[in-house]
Design an enzyme around this catalytic site. Structure first.
Site: not given
Ligand code: F6R
Length: 619
Positions: A511, A77, A103-104, A488, A2, A495, A27, A492, A614
């Site tokens: 395996h 969110w 937020n929270g 990674e 949020c 998501e 957010r 990507k 985010k």
């Molecule tokens: C993927 C992504 C998330 C963050 C994860 C940790 O693209 O952005 O997997 O890497 O939520 O977030 P931070 O780095 O802010 O602790």
């Protein structure tokens, strides 16, 4: 997660709050809402489920009805209650004179809600936030501090458990906003005759770069000319004034169609800025390094804790730190770390990696590690956020603001910072001579060039990605540092493109996972260097043959001039030759491009993937 924003000053609040919300939308984008104090005892609210554009559309020409010089806004969110109009913030209490954004998560909200309901309060939403609005309205109306909004807010905050940033507005005090925080971020923007509060500085950076970051359990009362900070718990207020060192251009798209695209192209600069100032001619120096050489020398074990992409950067760190320092390194998902009784002591170094510095799982891992007397070094992109505040030392990745929800430039910056941590440890422990450290650092300093060169050859990769858009799944394989790159790449793709994707250590394929290979399945393989990793290279060639024999469509990411690989690649992506340990800095780029381009072809918003936000401030 949020995003919240508040404004009080001489200008109309509505456009400024909406602009702030636009910058905070990364957010959360389940709903958006705004409340404006009209200065004549009125409080007007508009809110709408879905992205901020829905609220804009809903306001339409009716925005005049929300005239006023103080206001609060929220982009959500969802945690408690679905993403509907009725659960959108702001929430009001009492007779609708008080509005609250949050937020929270209020962990004890169920008990508080039950008390309110048994006293006759009728709830209008399923959220935890509404409880705060009612408690605040009741305290203001007839509690021991009735009529004193800051004192009422402090009293309410003392009843709450969990994580919260709250901003409240009351129709009786039209130019005053009261905000408070615990375990969630809150910054004040100090303007000329106007003040802002927000989840992060990007909300007000177009208007002021002077900011104050609130510490834990603090409360701020803003008026157009003042910001008064107090504590709502026993502790002394410990806030921090700072000047934001980036400007509004960094938070805009700068000619790109999406933030993610822009951020992918900012990667050479992100790596360069992360390295900047960390070599003084005789060795690696780390900023805000409150861990001295003596402490680094006594480290006998390293734990890396992080989530998601940051965790993948930590997996890369393991290869580098173990190689350079001969210290054992364990990389843990932060969400698992504190639940399995890890063995930590005074000589354990815990490296906590987090772009946002507010990820709840990582923050709790940091707290756990410190309780076990381990030393904690944060690698973080957000100045003054909670994780660095609670750590013994911090190394900032200087990637600048990342708005796209999927991490790109911050991944490269984290990988770079982790190399610096490895070199600093090797230097302190003497496992690498000063000359060797200088050599590695010089090689690292050439990486921004290699990253830039990689970006110039991504055109054909985009064409390839568009062809893959209809595949049911994509697999990613790697060995050594190519393994985290595979993980990674898969993350990507999941998501952004909502596609089934898996990353595997190539040797593990036989395996079990090889059973997944079927005719035409795209498999992206990151090849080790034939020169510096000849054995791994030849093993990887065998792995490619194995999957090709079973019908896979092989997309091979290899170092330029690797002639051996071409016959086995249905599609070849060539990267600049770089030192083996640094390969993730170039190999991650085609993964980002493939995911972004497939997602775009499938018609998805790559800056705001569904269900994500985010910063993940819930456990
Ligand atoms: C993927 C992504 C998330 C963050 C994860 C940790 O693209 O952005 O997997 O890497 O939520 O977030 P931070 O780095 O802010 O602790």
């Amino acid at each position: 997660m949020c995003g919240i924003v508040g404004y009080t000053g001489s200008r109309q609040a509505l456009p400024l709050v909406l602009e702030g919300l636009r910058r905070l939308e990364y957010r959360g984008y389940d709903s958006a809402g705004i409340a404006v104090l009209d200065g004549a005892g009125g409080l007007k609210i508009a809110k709408k489920a879905g992205v901020l554009a829905n609220l804009d559309g809903h306001l339409g020409s009716g925005s005049l009805a929300l005239a006023g010089r103080a206001g609060i806004g929220h982009t959500r969110w969802a945690t408690h209650g679905g993403p509907t109009d009725r659960n959108a913030h702001p929430h009001t209490g009492g007779s609708g004179k008080v509005a609250v954004v949050h937020n929270g998560i209020i962990e004890n909200f169920a008990a508080l809600r039950a008390d309110l309901e048994s006293a006759g309060t009728r709830m209008r939403s399923d959220t935890d936030t509404e409880v705060v609005a009612h408690l605040l309205a009741a305290a203001y109306r007839d509690g021991p501090t009735a009529g004193d909004l800051p004192a009422c807010m402090a009293a309410v905050c003392r009843k709450l458990e969990g994580a919260f940033t709250l901003v409240a507005a009351h129709a009786d005090v039209p130019s005053v906003l009261v905000a408070a925080r615990r375990n969630s971020p809150l910054v004040v923007g100090v303007g000329e005759g106007e003040m802002f509060v927000a989840s992060d500085v990007s909300a007000f950076i177009a208007h002021t770069r002077d900011a104050i970051e609130l510490g834990q359990d603090q409360l701020v009362v803003i008026t157009p000319d003042s910001a008064e900070i107090t504590s709502f718990a026993a502790a002394e207020p410990d806030f921090k004034r700072f000047r934001v060192d980036w400007d509004v251009a960094a938070a805009e798209k700068g000619g790109f169609s999406t933030f993610m695209e822009k951020e992918i192209f900012e990667q050479p600069v992100a790596v360069e800025r992360t390295l900047l100032g960390h070599f003084d001619g005789s060795g690696v120096v780390l900023d805000e390094q409150r861990l001295g050489v003596r402490e680094l020398r006594t480290v006998d074990k390293v734990y890396v804790v992080a989530c998601g992409t940051a965790y993948h950067s930590g997996l890369v760190a393991k290869y580098a730190i173990e190689h350079w320092t001969r210290l054992p390194v364990e990389v843990e998902l932060a969400s698992e770390f504190r639940y399995r009784d890890p063995v930590l002591g005074r000589d354990t170094l815990v490296v906590a990696i987090s772009q946002s510095g507010e990820t709840a799982d990582t923050l709790e891992a940091v707290r756990y590690a410190r309780r076990q007397r381990a030393r904690v070094l944060a690698v973080c992109n957000t100045n003054g956020s909670q994780i660095p505040r609670e750590s013994d030392a911090v190394l900032y990745t200087r990637a600048g603001p990342e708005v796209g929800v999927a991490a790109t430039k911050t991944f490269l910056a984290q990988v770079t910072a982790n190399y610096l941590v490895g070199l600093a440890l090797a230097q302190a422990r003497g496992t690498k001579s000063r000359g060797e450290v200088a050599w590695e650092y010089a090689a690292l300093s050439r990486m921004p060039e290699a990253v830039a060169a990689t970006l110039t050859v991504m055109g054909p990769v985009r064409d390839l990605a568009r062809e893959l858009a209809h595949s049911p799944a994509v697999l990613f394989l790697g060995r050594h540092v190519g393994y985290p790159v595979a993980l990674e790449g898969a993350l990507k793709l999941k998501e952004l493109a909502y596609m089934h994707a898996e990353g595997f250590a190539a040797g593990e394929l036989k395996h079990g996972p090889i059973a997944l290979i079927e005719n035409g399945l795209p498999v992206v393989v990151t090849m080790p260097s034939p020169k510096s990793r000849p054995i791994l290279h030849s093993k990887m060639l065998s792995n490619i043959r194995e999957i090709q024999a079973r019908g896979a469509r092989t997309i091979v990411v290899a170092e330029e001039f690797d002639d051996t690989v071409a016959p086995f690649a249905d599609y070849l992506i060539e990267l600049p030759r770089v030192p083996a340990l640094f390969q993730p800095l170039v190999a991650a780029i085609p993964m980002q491009i493939i995911a972004a381009e497939i997602a775009r072809s499938r018609g998805y918003d790559i800056d705001k993937p569904r269900n994500l936000a985010k910063s993940v401030t819930v456990e």
